[in-house]
Motif scaffolding. Sequence first.
Motif, PDB file in Angstrom:
ATOM      1  N   ALA A 162       0.836  -1.203   0.000  1.00  0.00           N
ATOM      2  CA  ALA A 162       0.000   0.000   0.000  1.00  0.00           C
ATOM      3  C   ALA A 162       0.868   1.249   0.000  1.00  0.00           C
ATOM      4  CB  ALA A 162      -0.922  -0.010   1.212  1.00  0.00           C
ATOM      5  N   ALA A 163       1.960   1.221   0.764  1.00  0.00           N
ATOM      6  CA  ALA A 163       2.874   2.368   0.787  1.00  0.00           C
ATOM      7  C   ALA A 163       3.522   2.579  -0.577  1.00  0.00           C
ATOM      8  CB  ALA A 163       3.933   2.165   1.866  1.00  0.00           C
ATOM      9  N   PRO A 168      -2.827   4.696   2.122  1.00  0.00           N
ATOM     10  CA  PRO A 168      -2.858   3.877   3.343  1.00  0.00           C
ATOM     11  C   PRO A 168      -3.451   2.506   3.059  1.00  0.00           C
ATOM     12  CG  PRO A 168      -3.736   6.067   3.754  1.00  0.00           C
ATOM     13  CD  PRO A 168      -3.594   5.943   2.272  1.00  0.00           C
ATOM     14  N   SER A 169      -3.183   1.559   3.934  1.00  0.00           N
ATOM     15  CA  SER A 169      -3.578   0.168   3.698  1.00  0.00           C
ATOM     16  C   SER A 169      -5.075   0.029   3.493  1.00  0.00           C
ATOM     17  CB  SER A 169      -3.135  -0.710   4.869  1.00  0.00           C
ATOM     18  OG  SER A 169      -1.754  -0.572   5.102  1.00  0.00           O
ATOM     19  N   PHE A 170      -5.885   0.646   4.360  1.00  0.00           N
ATOM     20  CA  PHE A 170      -7.325   0.432   4.329  1.00  0.00           C
ATOM     21  C   PHE A 170      -8.119   1.736   4.291  1.00  0.00           C
ATOM     22  CE2 PHE A 170      -5.201  -2.832   6.939  1.00  0.00           C
ATOM     23  CZ  PHE A 170      -5.346  -3.900   6.073  1.00  0.00           C
ATOM     24  N   SER A 182      -0.827  15.970   3.057  1.00  0.00           N
ATOM     25  CA  SER A 182       0.631  16.087   3.143  1.00  0.00           C
ATOM     26  C   SER A 182       1.237  14.705   3.339  1.00  0.00           C
ATOM     27  CB  SER A 182       1.025  16.996   4.312  1.00  0.00           C
ATOM     28  OG  SER A 182       0.645  16.428   5.551  1.00  0.00           O
ATOM     29  N   ARG A 183       2.548  14.629   3.076  1.00  0.00           N
ATOM     30  CA  ARG A 183       3.244  13.362   3.276  1.00  0.00           C
ATOM     31  C   ARG A 183       3.269  12.977   4.745  1.00  0.00           C
ATOM     32  NH1 ARG A 183       3.343  10.145  -0.628  1.00  0.00           N
ATOM     33  NH2 ARG A 183       5.211   9.107   0.187  1.00  0.00           N
ATOM     34  N   PHE A 184       3.386  13.967   5.632  1.00  0.00           N
ATOM     35  CA  PHE A 184       3.428  13.678   7.059  1.00  0.00           C
ATOM     36  C   PHE A 184       2.139  13.008   7.507  1.00  0.00           C
ATOM     37  CE2 PHE A 184       2.206  15.025  11.355  1.00  0.00           C
ATOM     38  CZ  PHE A 184       3.226  14.427  12.078  1.00  0.00           C
ATOM     39  N   GLN A 185       0.992  13.561   7.077  1.00  0.00           N
ATOM     40  CA  GLN A 185      -0.278  12.976   7.475  1.00  0.00           C
ATOM     41  C   GLN A 185      -0.481  11.599   6.824  1.00  0.00           C
ATOM     42  OE1 GLN A 185      -3.810  15.422   8.019  1.00  0.00           O
ATOM     43  NE2 GLN A 185      -2.654  17.234   7.336  1.00  0.00           N
TER      44      GLN A 185
END
Length: 413
Positions: A162-163, A168-170, A182-185
């Motif tokens: 997923a990454a 995100p995975s789900f 954002s990448r952080f979130q």
Amino acid sequence: MVLRRIFPNMFQGPESAVVESRKASLYLLRCIFLMGIRTPPKRFFFVYILWSCALNLSSTFYQPIGFVLGYISHLSEFTPSQLLTSLQVAFNAWACSTKVIIVWILIKRLDRANEMLDALDKVVRLPSERERVQRTVALSNKIFFCYMSLYLTYASSTAFFAALMGVPSFQNYYPVLDWRASRFQFWLQSGLEYFAMLGACFQDVCVDCYPVNYILPLRAHMAIFAERLRQLGSDLEEKRQQRIDKLVECIRHHKLLLSYCDNLRPLVGGTIFVQLMVVGLVMGFTLINIAIFANFGSRIAAISFMCCIVLETTPFCTLCNYLADDCQMLADALFESNWIEQDERYKKIVLQFLQTLQKPIIFLAGNFFTISVATNLAATKFSFSVFTLVKQMNIAEKLAKTTSSQYQEPVEI
């Protein structure tokens, strides 16, 4: 060997070692303790409470809700593969949370089962009997670690692929978090989902593997008991009363075996019933995803997930069939003993005992249907019905076309 030093109960001990059937669930109970559903230890009371809250709030309680909120908030943004991956895990997450709560409520039954195993160990005397129990303990712990390895492999592979795809995975819903901003979130949500899924897999291992870890020692003791029954009346130097006392002792032993099963029935029946209710639907979504939508990475994760789903019911259902054969083995062993040359009182006791031994040990799923291989196959067949329904109604093609049109860039005029 390093593994033998770290996990000694995964390997058969020496003949001189003390027989302890309860060690068949040693690592299982340690992991159940780490689930945060046992009585907090006095020394680490607050640490244990904090860990229990973190794990159970994220995995047991919020994760199933997060799936539903994610569908409500961003259903139109899911690709077919992402939606099916999420749905297959969502149904299993709801089932896992329910099973964790059932085990949480009835956890004391596992402790009582170990006390009964201690009582059964007291009659294990011969070297061959000790070897059988030790071999069963090692096998039980190896099975537990096989479960753990496969479940954690699924969680890690799903998060990894997923990454790579940048999602995100789900895509669960988390307040004040927008992974697209954002990448952080994105990495924060991915980390939260991975932690919750690791916790859920960790819990799932415990609630799925405990029936196997507790039935294997039972079968070992039933095999030992069968040999004891077969030897009844064979010692010609025994007096009449001594033979009757041995027979009565075997009857008490059998009652202890039945009490062991009665103790586990409410716990096993509840968790297996929940899983049998969802296994067909979950496997149906997984098959559709593998056959139609998933790419290479998603297929690997989906196949590992399907293996986990098969492990949740199939091994225990198979053991339940073996238990029925074991009961017949006990009846055959008593019939093969030297009862013909005994007096009338002995024969009458044998006849009554034989009728009891012929009754198979049965576990019921939710007090509705017998747990067996046939029941497991009937529940699994529903997955093919789901797959066939989707194919015949062309739902997959329609969903793919709808998704592609949503993501198609507008044409400039």
